[in-house]
Design a protein around this motif. Structure first.
Motif, PDB file in Angstrom:
ATOM      1  N   PHE A 165      53.540  51.338  38.677  1.00  0.00           N
ATOM      2  CA  PHE A 165      52.244  50.363  38.635  1.00  0.00           C
ATOM      3  C   PHE A 165      52.545  48.869  38.699  1.00  0.00           C
ATOM      4  O   PHE A 165      53.740  48.559  38.252  1.00  0.00           O
ATOM      5  CB  PHE A 165      51.491  50.752  37.359  1.00  0.00           C
ATOM      6  N   ASP A 166      51.659  48.027  39.128  1.00  0.00           N
ATOM      7  CA  ASP A 166      51.704  46.720  38.895  1.00  0.00           C
ATOM      8  C   ASP A 166      51.071  46.377  37.737  1.00  0.00           C
ATOM      9  O   ASP A 166      49.775  46.761  37.579  1.00  0.00           O
ATOM     10  CB  ASP A 166      51.316  45.835  40.438  1.00  0.00           C
ATOM     11  N   THR A 167      51.547  45.180  36.997  1.00  0.00           N
ATOM     12  CA  THR A 167      50.840  44.689  36.023  1.00  0.00           C
ATOM     13  C   THR A 167      50.044  43.123  36.247  1.00  0.00           C
ATOM     14  O   THR A 167      50.750  42.441  36.958  1.00  0.00           O
ATOM     15  CB  THR A 167      51.472  44.567  34.518  1.00  0.00           C
ATOM     16  N   TYR A 168      49.118  42.970  35.915  1.00  0.00           N
ATOM     17  CA  TYR A 168      48.285  41.611  36.312  1.00  0.00           C
ATOM     18  C   TYR A 168      47.383  41.307  35.216  1.00  0.00           C
ATOM     19  O   TYR A 168      46.802  42.365  34.361  1.00  0.00           O
ATOM     20  CB  TYR A 168      47.819  41.629  37.678  1.00  0.00           C
ATOM     21  N   SER A 169      46.741  40.023  34.975  1.00  0.00           N
ATOM     22  CA  SER A 169      45.855  39.644  34.037  1.00  0.00           C
ATOM     23  C   SER A 169      44.458  39.599  34.578  1.00  0.00           C
ATOM     24  O   SER A 169      44.528  38.980  35.852  1.00  0.00           O
ATOM     25  CB  SER A 169      46.289  38.552  33.473  1.00  0.00           C
ATOM     26  N   ASP A 170      43.450  40.047  33.898  1.00  0.00           N
ATOM     27  CA  ASP A 170      42.172  39.951  34.530  1.00  0.00           C
ATOM     28  C   ASP A 170      41.174  40.116  33.321  1.00  0.00           C
ATOM     29  O   ASP A 170      41.779  40.211  32.066  1.00  0.00           O
ATOM     30  CB  ASP A 170      41.814  41.039  35.520  1.00  0.00           C
ATOM     31  N   ARG A 171      39.837  39.445  33.508  1.00  0.00           N
ATOM     32  CA  ARG A 171      39.020  39.784  32.601  1.00  0.00           C
ATOM     33  C   ARG A 171      38.149  40.862  32.428  1.00  0.00           C
ATOM     34  O   ARG A 171      37.807  41.436  33.625  1.00  0.00           O
ATOM     35  CB  ARG A 171      37.959  38.375  32.568  1.00  0.00           C
ATOM     36  N   ILE A 172      37.953  41.451  31.249  1.00  0.00           N
ATOM     37  CA  ILE A 172      37.097  42.631  31.288  1.00  0.00           C
ATOM     38  C   ILE A 172      35.650  42.405  31.413  1.00  0.00           C
ATOM     39  O   ILE A 172      34.879  43.128  32.206  1.00  0.00           O
ATOM     40  CB  ILE A 172      37.387  43.433  29.906  1.00  0.00           C
ATOM     41  N   ARG A 173      35.174  41.279  30.820  1.00  0.00           N
ATOM     42  CA  ARG A 173      34.006  40.649  31.045  1.00  0.00           C
ATOM     43  C   ARG A 173      33.930  39.251  31.510  1.00  0.00           C
ATOM     44  O   ARG A 173      35.041  38.568  31.380  1.00  0.00           O
ATOM     45  CB  ARG A 173      33.210  40.704  29.766  1.00  0.00           C
ATOM     46  N   PRO A 174      32.993  38.617  32.244  1.00  0.00           N
ATOM     47  CA  PRO A 174      33.143  37.395  32.769  1.00  0.00           C
ATOM     48  C   PRO A 174      33.641  36.581  31.899  1.00  0.00           C
ATOM     49  O   PRO A 174      34.503  35.410  32.308  1.00  0.00           O
ATOM     50  CB  PRO A 174      31.656  37.178  33.122  1.00  0.00           C
ATOM     51  N   LYS A 175      33.251  36.127  30.557  1.00  0.00           N
ATOM     52  CA  LYS A 175      33.756  35.111  29.787  1.00  0.00           C
ATOM     53  C   LYS A 175      34.860  35.486  28.856  1.00  0.00           C
ATOM     54  O   LYS A 175      35.122  34.686  27.862  1.00  0.00           O
ATOM     55  CB  LYS A 175      32.318  34.542  28.905  1.00  0.00           C
ATOM     56  N   SER A 176      35.293  36.570  28.793  1.00  0.00           N
ATOM     57  CA  SER A 176      36.485  37.137  27.964  1.00  0.00           C
ATOM     58  C   SER A 176      37.875  36.713  28.262  1.00  0.00           C
ATOM     59  O   SER A 176      37.914  36.174  29.361  1.00  0.00           O
ATOM     60  CB  SER A 176      36.269  38.648  27.767  1.00  0.00           C
ATOM     61  N   ASP A 177      38.511  36.722  27.306  1.00  0.00           N
ATOM     62  CA  ASP A 177      40.148  36.175  27.690  1.00  0.00           C
ATOM     63  C   ASP A 177      40.654  37.313  28.496  1.00  0.00           C
ATOM     64  O   ASP A 177      40.642  38.490  28.672  1.00  0.00           O
ATOM     65  CB  ASP A 177      40.771  36.126  26.470  1.00  0.00           C
ATOM     66  N   PRO A 178      41.657  36.888  29.554  1.00  0.00           N
ATOM     67  CA  PRO A 178      42.565  37.715  30.413  1.00  0.00           C
ATOM     68  C   PRO A 178      43.013  38.544  29.628  1.00  0.00           C
ATOM     69  O   PRO A 178      43.651  38.199  28.439  1.00  0.00           O
ATOM     70  CB  PRO A 178      43.099  36.672  31.192  1.00  0.00           C
ATOM     71  N   VAL A 179      43.355  39.665  30.174  1.00  0.00           N
ATOM     72  CA  VAL A 179      44.033  41.035  29.336  1.00  0.00           C
ATOM     73  C   VAL A 179      44.976  41.524  30.394  1.00  0.00           C
ATOM     74  O   VAL A 179      44.555  41.487  31.559  1.00  0.00           O
ATOM     75  CB  VAL A 179      43.148  42.154  28.627  1.00  0.00           C
ATOM     76  N   PRO A 180      46.010  42.305  29.933  1.00  0.00           N
ATOM     77  CA  PRO A 180      46.956  42.865  31.099  1.00  0.00           C
ATOM     78  C   PRO A 180      45.989  44.090  31.416  1.00  0.00           C
ATOM     79  O   PRO A 180      45.316  45.038  30.936  1.00  0.00           O
ATOM     80  CB  PRO A 180      47.941  43.541  30.304  1.00  0.00           C
ATOM     81  N   PHE A 181      46.188  44.202  32.931  1.00  0.00           N
ATOM     82  CA  PHE A 181      45.587  45.362  33.731  1.00  0.00           C
ATOM     83  C   PHE A 181      46.610  46.058  34.347  1.00  0.00           C
ATOM     84  O   PHE A 181      47.739  45.424  34.428  1.00  0.00           O
ATOM     85  CB  PHE A 181      44.544  44.920  34.697  1.00  0.00           C
ATOM     86  N   ILE A 182      46.663  47.316  34.813  1.00  0.00           N
ATOM     87  CA  ILE A 182      47.406  47.944  35.844  1.00  0.00           C
ATOM     88  C   ILE A 182      46.893  48.641  37.019  1.00  0.00           C
ATOM     89  O   ILE A 182      45.605  49.080  36.953  1.00  0.00           O
ATOM     90  CB  ILE A 182      48.446  48.952  35.179  1.00  0.00           C
ATOM     91  N   ARG A 183      47.515  48.663  38.049  1.00  0.00           N
ATOM     92  CA  ARG A 183      46.930  49.136  39.399  1.00  0.00           C
ATOM     93  C   ARG A 183      48.217  49.999  40.097  1.00  0.00           C
ATOM     94  O   ARG A 183      49.386  49.701  39.734  1.00  0.00           O
ATOM     95  CB  ARG A 183      46.205  48.032  40.151  1.00  0.00           C
ATOM     96  N   PRO A 184      47.758  50.751  41.031  1.00  0.00           N
ATOM     97  CA  PRO A 184      48.922  51.449  41.784  1.00  0.00           C
ATOM     98  C   PRO A 184      49.832  50.356  42.599  1.00  0.00           C
ATOM     99  O   PRO A 184      49.364  49.307  43.089  1.00  0.00           O
ATOM    100  CB  PRO A 184      48.179  52.158  42.774  1.00  0.00           C
ATOM    101  N   SER A 185      51.255  50.744  42.221  1.00  0.00           N
ATOM    102  CA  SER A 185      52.034  49.640  43.222  1.00  0.00           C
ATOM    103  C   SER A 185      52.127  50.232  44.479  1.00  0.00           C
ATOM    104  O   SER A 185      51.591  50.962  44.984  1.00  0.00           O
ATOM    105  CB  SER A 185      53.546  50.082  42.580  1.00  0.00           C
TER     106      SER A 185
END
Length: 395
Positions: free
Chosen positions: A99-119
């Motif tokens: 997997f690749d790890t990246y940061s994104d928001r769960i909701r529009p105004k929330s703080d970015p958190v780690p996400f994973i996706r297929p490498s």
């Protein structure tokens, strides 16, 4: 004449004879007990697959998410259900490249958190998996036809077939993409996932209506020039013993003519010796069709109605311990076909095992990458220690 002498007609005598036979068969089975004994080599065959299966569960969990992405903390909450004994972050560090790890928001105004996706590597594996399925599509179609041909009414719950797709090597989308391409064989009724969908066999293909045992007998007959009767290979590994009365029962049972799992057996009594022979034949064929020649017993239990198995079907695997082995490894009963293994190794590899090989290669690349990273870290630490030592000495 008030009383007439009682006479037994030939038909009645026949029924009485059959009844006595059934009673004796029930008694003979109920009185015979085969003690379960551990087979370390076959247990090891399951243990050998433990690590990659664990990784595959995590991969499937992510791939089943919308967009094939998931917040790291959400996946951590599912760790118990995935039966993952370590934290997700630890799993990712031990298996780089999945997997690749990246940061994104769960909701529009929330703080970015780690996400994973297929490498990129994992996506390449998924492309290889599609290719292997496509190259082996005739084999997959034949397996699906055979499962339907052995069933009671040539109809099996589609949802149940989805549950065993990994055991037989079916693609995840086989009901949506593969089945519609073969209307001459399959008809899907209902919507899968609602518990009321069924896959029906449209036409009977006599080329598929021969079991592994029948094909083996034909091949032996061709090679030897002698007519060989289809029969089971019944052999216990060294150190395994059964009581004399059980050996005699097995000897007599093996003498009963082989009944193909593709024969119509609607006329057979559930408790008859012939039905026992047929059921063993069905289990033998199902395990032969499976990729690893083994299937968890709870999975087989879901098909009792479809294949006319009794509720006590599990005793077949211990009673016929020269044909099957029931492993208790991992706290799950798994039926294994003995003749398919030499020690802990499969003898005849299903072509679809190539998918597993590709996945193990992917994991191995990640492990190699991690080993190199650890070596590099150690070298850097050693270099830092040398610099500190030199500084200390000069001071």
């Amino acid at each position: 004449m008030l009383f007439r002498p009682y006479s037994v007609s030939s038909r009645s005598a026949s029924k009485i004879s059959i009844l006595k036979s059934c009673i004796q068969f029930r008694a003979s089975i109920s009185s015979l007990r085969v003690a379960w004994r551990k087979d370390p080599k076959l247990d090891q065959a399951i243990e050998n697959d433990k690590q990659w299966r664990l990784s595959a569960r995590v991969v499937r969990e992510v791939l089943n998410e919308p967009g094939q992405v998931i917040p790291l903390r959400y996946l951590e909450k599912r760790r118990e259900r995935l039966r993952l004994p370590i934290k997700i972050q630890t799993f990712l560090s031990r298996n780089p490249g999945l997997f690749d790890t990246y940061s994104d928001r769960i909701r529009p105004k929330s703080d970015p958190v780690p996400f994973i996706r297929p490498s990129r590597r994992l996506r390449q594996f998924l492309e290889d998996e599609k290719r292997i399925h496509l190259e082996n599509e005739p084999l997959i179609v034949s397996k699906l036809c055979k499962l339907l041909m052995m069933s009671k009414n040539r109809v099996v719950s589609a949802d149940k077939l989805v549950e065993v797709k990994r055991e037989f090597g079916f693609p995840s989308d086989f009901l949506v993409n593969l089945v519609p391409r073969y209307p001459e064989y399959f008809r899907l009724a209902g919507a899968p996932g609602e518990g009321k969908s069924y896959l029906e066999l449209v036409s009977w293909n006599s080329d598929y209506a021969k079991s592994v045992i029948e094909l083996r007998a034909e091949e032996e007959s061709r090679l030897t020039g002698i007519k060989i009767r289809p029969s089971f290979n019944w052999k216990l590994p060294p150190g395994f013993f059964i009581k004399k009365e059980m050996r005699e029962w097995v000897r007599d049972w093996l003498e009963i003519p082989y009944i193909s799992p593709y024969d119509d057996v609607s006329h057979l009594e559930q408790s008859s010796r012939e039905m026992e022979k047929r059921n063993v034949g069905v289990f033998h064929e199902m395990l032969s069709l499976s990729i690893y020649k083994r299937i968890p017993v709870p999975v087989l239990g879901k098909f009792c109605d479809d294949y006319r198995f009794s509720n006590a079907f599990t005793s077949v695997f211990t009673r016929h311990s020269g044909i099957f082995y029931m492993s208790l490894k991992g706290g799950i009963q798994t039926a294994i076909l003995r003749e398919a293994y030499k020690g802990e190794q499969l003898i005849d590899r299903d072509p679809l095992i190539e998918i597993k090989d590709k996945f193990i290669e992917l994991l191995a690349e990640g492990h190699k990458q991690r080993t190199e990273q650890l070596k590099l870290q150690r070298k850097m630490i050693e270099k830092d220690m040398e610099l500190m030592t030199r500084k200390t000495e000069t001071n």
